[in-house]
Design an enzyme around this catalytic site. Sequence first.
Site, short mmCIF file in Angstrom:
data_model
loop_
_atom_site.label_atom_id
_atom_site.label_comp_id
_atom_site.label_asym_id
_atom_site.label_seq_id
_atom_site.Cartn_x
_atom_site.Cartn_y
_atom_site.Cartn_z
N HIS A 146 0.93 -0.87 -0.01
CA HIS A 146 0.05 -0.05 0.18
C HIS A 146 1.04 1.32 -0.02
O HIS A 146 1.84 1.32 0.78
CB HIS A 146 -0.89 0.15 1.20
CG HIS A 146 -1.98 -1.09 1.35
ND1 HIS A 146 -2.25 -1.98 2.19
CD2 HIS A 146 -2.75 -1.63 0.16
CE1 HIS A 146 -2.89 -2.98 2.13
NE2 HIS A 146 -3.37 -2.76 0.75
N GLU B 207 1.93 -4.73 10.92
CA GLU B 207 1.20 -3.51 11.24
C GLU B 207 2.45 -2.54 12.14
O GLU B 207 2.25 -2.57 13.52
CB GLU B 207 -0.10 -3.31 11.77
CG GLU B 207 -0.93 -4.31 10.55
CD GLU B 207 -1.48 -3.44 9.56
OE1 GLU B 207 -1.09 -2.35 9.28
OE2 GLU B 207 -1.82 -4.46 8.52
N GLU C 268 1.64 3.97 3.00
CA GLU C 268 2.11 3.32 4.36
C GLU C 268 3.58 3.39 4.42
O GLU C 268 4.49 2.72 3.97
CB GLU C 268 1.78 1.79 4.53
CG GLU C 268 0.32 1.93 4.38
CD GLU C 268 -0.28 0.49 4.33
OE1 GLU C 268 0.57 -0.50 4.44
OE2 GLU C 268 -1.72 0.17 4.16
N HIS D 156 3.41 -3.09 6.90
CA HIS D 156 2.51 -2.08 6.77
C HIS D 156 2.26 -1.22 7.66
O HIS D 156 2.93 -1.22 8.75
CB HIS D 156 0.89 -2.90 6.54
CG HIS D 156 0.92 -3.74 5.19
ND1 HIS D 156 0.03 -3.62 4.37
CD2 HIS D 156 1.39 -4.94 4.99
CE1 HIS D 156 -0.03 -4.42 3.47
NE2 HIS D 156 0.94 -5.12 3.74
O1 LIG Z 1 -5.60 -0.21 8.57
C1 LIG Z 1 -6.15 -0.74 7.69
O2 LIG Z 1 -7.71 -0.61 7.53
C2 LIG Z 1 -5.59 -1.76 6.62
C3 LIG Z 1 -4.07 -1.67 7.01
C4 LIG Z 1 -3.70 -2.93 6.08
O3 LIG Z 1 -3.34 -2.81 4.78
N1 LIG Z 1 -3.86 -4.04 6.49
C5 LIG Z 1 -3.48 -5.04 5.73
C6 LIG Z 1 -3.69 -6.42 6.59
C7 LIG Z 1 -3.62 -7.77 5.63
C8 LIG Z 1 -3.95 -9.07 6.35
O4 LIG Z 1 -4.92 -9.29 6.78
O5 LIG Z 1 -2.90 -9.87 6.47
C9 LIG Z 1 -4.58 -5.44 4.54
O6 LIG Z 1 -5.61 -4.97 4.89
O7 LIG Z 1 -4.33 -5.65 3.47
ZN LIG Z 2 -1.55 -1.98 4.50
#
Ligand SMILES: O=C(O)CCC(=O)N[C@@H](CCC(=O)O)C(=O)O
Ligand SMILES: [Zn+2]
Length: 351
Positions: A69, A230, A72, A166
């Site tokens: 993303h 994260e 980020e 991320h």
């Molecule tokens: O904060 C958020 O809403 C999204 C942050 C983010 O990009 N998280 C990943 C997590 C991936 C996973 O579930 O392993 C995503 O949403 O792609």
């Molecule tokens: Zn992300």
Amino acid sequence: MSATTPDYIEELKQTGDFLTLSRNNEWHLAAGEFTLNNGTVVTIHDTGVIEFQPATVSSKDVVYSSAVHGNETAPIEICDELIKQIIAGELLLKQRALFIFGNPQSINIGLRFVEENLNRLFNGHHSVDGVPMNNERTRAAKLEQYVSDFFSRGEQGSSRCHYDLHTAIRGSKNEKFAVYPYLHGKPWKKSQLQFLLSCGVNTVLMMKSPATTFSYYSSFVHDADSFTVELGQVKPFGENDMSRFAKTKQTLTALISQDMVEYPEFNADEFELFTVHRTINRTQNEFSFPFSDQAENFTGFAKGELLATDGDTPYYADVQGEAIIFPNANVAIGQRALLTVVPMAIDSNFI
Ligand SMILES: O=C(O)CCC(=O)N[C@@H](CCC(=O)O)C(=O)O
Ligand SMILES: [Zn+2]
């Protein structure tokens, strides 16, 4: 790889600035290779994809990805610094390492993605009959191939890991946390929790089903120890307090520059683990949350409280303390708009 040396190699040797090179070549960069004075072979596979092969035999194949993303930025800054240190010869690698800036164009526009969320396209979801390809779909397919190729060239018996870095859109009660992809019944590893703790990440969410994410892809297809990590909240370049990620950078550095890293003895009390209780997808145009954009990840709800409304369907917390993760009402229809989690204990499913 072409027999000619791409024009960018000399400047890259001098500056180590692979991030800028990638941002200047948003979707494609000719492959190239050079060797550092310390014997490390540097291979540029494509824009945002750079591999380091140390001169000595390694026991680990390590993938660090960021910018899946583009907005980020803290993880991008960490990886940018590591790459520069390696190319400058200041950081001598003991382990093979592949660095990936996932979506350089989305870095340039300062957004999560250009056309489509890259992290919903892995594990084959980039190529679906009847769905036209776009740059992100093509990129997801290529990134899978680069990771596959990297792992396949590792030493026999070497361990594989992938940390997909991320930052969260919202603030989080637990500032740093990791997502442990679904392991299809295999045990979770305490040694990986120790690694994460050393990165300053004591909170881990255990997924209960397959996903389309980069970390799930490496875990499922390549049996790598793989996590989405994260690191705090989304901020523009230059606005991150990098001191908050010092432990993370130190631990990521140690993993690739040491033969073997020792972590302190495992102590369950140091972790906060959660299991995913459910996933709520957005299926309707009208989708809303009853809480504000300031509500943080890990905020718990009382049993019976409203969590989300999808069209005419209300979702209420069905256990006391059900906590929200990644609420996002603006996702594409059909995608995950919210995860909820509940605390879990460390039991015999951990080795
Ligand atoms: O904060 C958020 O809403 C999204 C942050 C983010 O990009 N998280 C990943 C997590 C991936 C996973 O579930 O392993 C995503 O949403 O792609
Ligand atoms: Zn992300």
